[in-house]
Design a protein around this motif. Sequence first.
Motif, PDB file in Angstrom:
ATOM      1  N   ASN A 195      -9.177  59.581   6.997  1.00 14.66           N
ATOM      2  CA  ASN A 195      -8.248  60.504   6.337  1.00 14.66           C
ATOM      3  C   ASN A 195      -6.941  59.820   5.949  1.00 14.66           C
ATOM      4  O   ASN A 195      -6.391  60.104   4.874  1.00 14.66           O
TER       5      ASN A 195
ATOM      6  N   GLU B 111     -11.059  66.927  -3.218  1.00 15.92           N
ATOM      7  CA  GLU B 111     -12.097  67.263  -2.256  1.00 15.92           C
ATOM      8  C   GLU B 111     -13.459  66.728  -2.700  1.00 15.92           C
ATOM      9  O   GLU B 111     -14.216  66.180  -1.891  1.00 15.92           O
ATOM     10  N   LYS B 112     -13.772  66.850  -3.983  1.00 13.87           N
ATOM     11  CA  LYS B 112     -15.053  66.347  -4.490  1.00 13.87           C
ATOM     12  C   LYS B 112     -15.147  64.830  -4.360  1.00 13.87           C
ATOM     13  O   LYS B 112     -16.199  64.294  -3.998  1.00 13.87           O
TER      14      LYS B 112
ATOM     15  N   TYR C 123     -13.509  62.985  -2.153  1.00 18.03           N
ATOM     16  CA  TYR C 123     -13.612  62.740  -0.713  1.00 18.03           C
ATOM     17  C   TYR C 123     -15.054  62.919  -0.250  1.00 18.03           C
ATOM     18  O   TYR C 123     -15.617  62.065   0.437  1.00 18.03           O
ATOM     19  N   ARG C 124     -15.661  64.028  -0.622  1.00 14.45           N
ATOM     20  CA  ARG C 124     -17.037  64.314  -0.193  1.00 14.45           C
ATOM     21  C   ARG C 124     -18.040  63.317  -0.792  1.00 14.45           C
ATOM     22  O   ARG C 124     -19.030  62.969  -0.160  1.00 14.45           O
ATOM     23  N   ARG C 125     -17.777  62.868  -1.987  1.00 14.46           N
ATOM     24  CA  ARG C 125     -18.685  61.944  -2.662  1.00 14.46           C
ATOM     25  C   ARG C 125     -18.792  60.607  -1.917  1.00 14.46           C
ATOM     26  O   ARG C 125     -19.864  60.022  -1.814  1.00 14.46           O
TER      27      ARG C 125
ATOM     28  N   TYR D  76     -17.579  60.060   1.297  1.00  9.99           N
ATOM     29  CA  TYR D  76     -17.429  60.242   2.738  1.00  9.99           C
ATOM     30  C   TYR D  76     -18.435  59.433   3.556  1.00  9.99           C
ATOM     31  O   TYR D  76     -18.040  58.743   4.501  1.00  9.99           O
TER      32      TYR D  76
END
Length: 178
Positions: free
Chosen positions: A49, A20-21, A23-25, A27
């Motif tokens: 995705n 998740e981290k 992905y968010r970094r 995104y």
Amino acid sequence: MDSLETLLAGCRRRDRQSQEKLYRRFYPALFALCRNFFDEKHDVLTALNNGMLRVFQHVDQYDPQKGEFFSWMYTIVRNAALTLLRNRKTQAFHYDEIDDKMGFESPENPLDALNAGDIQVYLMQLPVATRRICGLFYLDGFSVKEISEALNIREGTVKWHLSESRNRLKSILEKALR
């Protein structure tokens, strides 16, 4: 903020928080990439995705000796977007094939003088098919032949879209400079 190496180690262990981290970094950059291919936010997120799922599934194959992680990930997400385009029956091109005699003669890149933010704003004003091909050619460095094969269209059609993007961007830029 966790280092990239820490996040990659967590992703190799299939740690959901590390995934998740990561992905968010990345995104924002990957969302902008996918937005070049699709108009609908749902399609953009689907491509993003799908690409990130492949990144997580194949993170063990990343070799830092061969290049930067972002480049590796960017390529995977871009290929996922192209795959989604190819698989979509509703995204078919409805243009008459353009004769190769129309030509495409410009070696210059009209986007060289602009910064990334400007380019994105101007590209979003192009029709989705033309924007897609323009981005692949000018921003990602694909050849006309590679784009033709990737999108399953004729080289003449790719050349027409490139010519159309140059003409439309020229008028858009002229209006912006007034």
